[in-house]
Design a protein around this motif. Sequence first.
Motif, PDB file in Angstrom:
ATOM      1  N   SER A 191      46.939  13.551  45.180  1.00  8.11           N
ATOM      2  CA  SER A 191      47.982  13.563  46.219  1.00  8.11           C
ATOM      3  C   SER A 191      48.206  12.156  46.771  1.00  8.11           C
ATOM      4  O   SER A 191      49.348  11.768  47.047  1.00  8.11           O
ATOM      5  CB  SER A 191      47.593  14.513  47.354  1.00  8.11           C
TER       6      SER A 191
ATOM      7  N   GLN B 289      52.004  19.467  48.633  1.00 14.52           N
ATOM      8  CA  GLN B 289      50.956  20.473  48.428  1.00 14.52           C
ATOM      9  C   GLN B 289      50.965  21.495  49.565  1.00 14.52           C
ATOM     10  O   GLN B 289      50.872  22.685  49.338  1.00 14.52           O
ATOM     11  CB  GLN B 289      49.593  19.763  48.337  1.00 14.52           C
TER      12      GLN B 289
ATOM     13  N   ASP C   9      53.426  18.848  43.884  1.00 13.72           N
ATOM     14  CA  ASP C   9      51.976  18.804  44.097  1.00 13.72           C
ATOM     15  C   ASP C   9      51.444  20.229  44.123  1.00 13.72           C
ATOM     16  O   ASP C   9      51.618  20.941  45.104  1.00 13.72           O
ATOM     17  CB  ASP C   9      51.665  18.061  45.405  1.00 13.72           C
TER      18      ASP C   9
HETATM   19 MG   LIG Z   1      45.958  17.136  46.453  1.00 13.95          MG
END
Ligand SMILES: [Mg+2]
Length: 255
Positions: A49, A89, A167
């Motif tokens: 990330s 995410q 993500d």
């Molecule tokens: Mg991540």
Amino acid sequence: MDESQEEFAIRVRDLVVGFGRQTVLDHLSLDVRRGEILGLVGASGGGKSVLMRTIIGLIPRQGGSIDVMGQPIGGRKEGAAMTWGILFQQGALFSSLTVRQNVQFPLRENLVLSQELMDEIAIAKLEMVGLRAQDADKYPSELSGGMTKRVALARALALDPPILFLDEPTSGLDPIAAGDFDALIGTLQKTLGLTVFMVTHDLASLTTVCDRVAALADGKIVAIGPMRELLQSEHPWVRAYFHGKRSQMLQHEMR
Ligand SMILES: [Mg+2]
Ligand SMILES: Nc1ncnc2c1ncn2[C@@H]1O[C@H](COP(=O)(O)OP(=O)(O)OP(=O)(O)O)[C@@H](O)[C@H]1O
């Protein structure tokens, strides 16, 4: 434009990123080709990330260079939303806005359009990701997990960016919904000619939808290539990831 700029959507060279005394990315280099779907795997907490957020300029770097569509990234914010769409995410929608307003958010922020045109665009984007016009007036709390991801995807694509960052887009979805989402990404990539950069742990996604897979370990890309090449990699972490007990079990069940 020279040839290399045409071939690559994203070029990362010698990227160094850290927080305090922790170095997360340690002279990392990576090329993402135009029009490909690149999957990124790596240990939890390994920096996937962080890499994505650094490429889009949300996290500062200590060293190295990043080019996106032939332009160096360096604090330049203008036009960013036109260049990429992002599914984070923790990709939350704005809970107080309807689906329609969520999809229109990047339009409002970046363009001056009539309400009528914005409504048309929102409906077209929702249909593009497999949702119906009736879903436009729902609030995020009234959506299923799979629908939420699709709305976030419609929002990410609202400005027709050439690059899409995802993500872990299928985490939390059941295998059927995850497969449907992968198929949608594949279709959009083909029809819109998108370049897709996708962080994922999902072996099915890596195998079915990604053109190439990159493995992040020790702050670097330690292997990159089509999935069948990664399965042959000698790197200890890559071997453990794809040939460890858990993935062996899964691959056995997939046969
Ligand atoms: Mg991540
Ligand atoms: N803004 C931040 N400030 C300080 N440390 C951070 C920040 N963002 C990330 N980190 C640290 O950087 C490291 C990498 O985090 P990152 O979120 O990139 O992991 P990841 O590979 O995406 O993991 P996962 O698969 O669990 O999502 C972690 O140790 C994390 O604590």
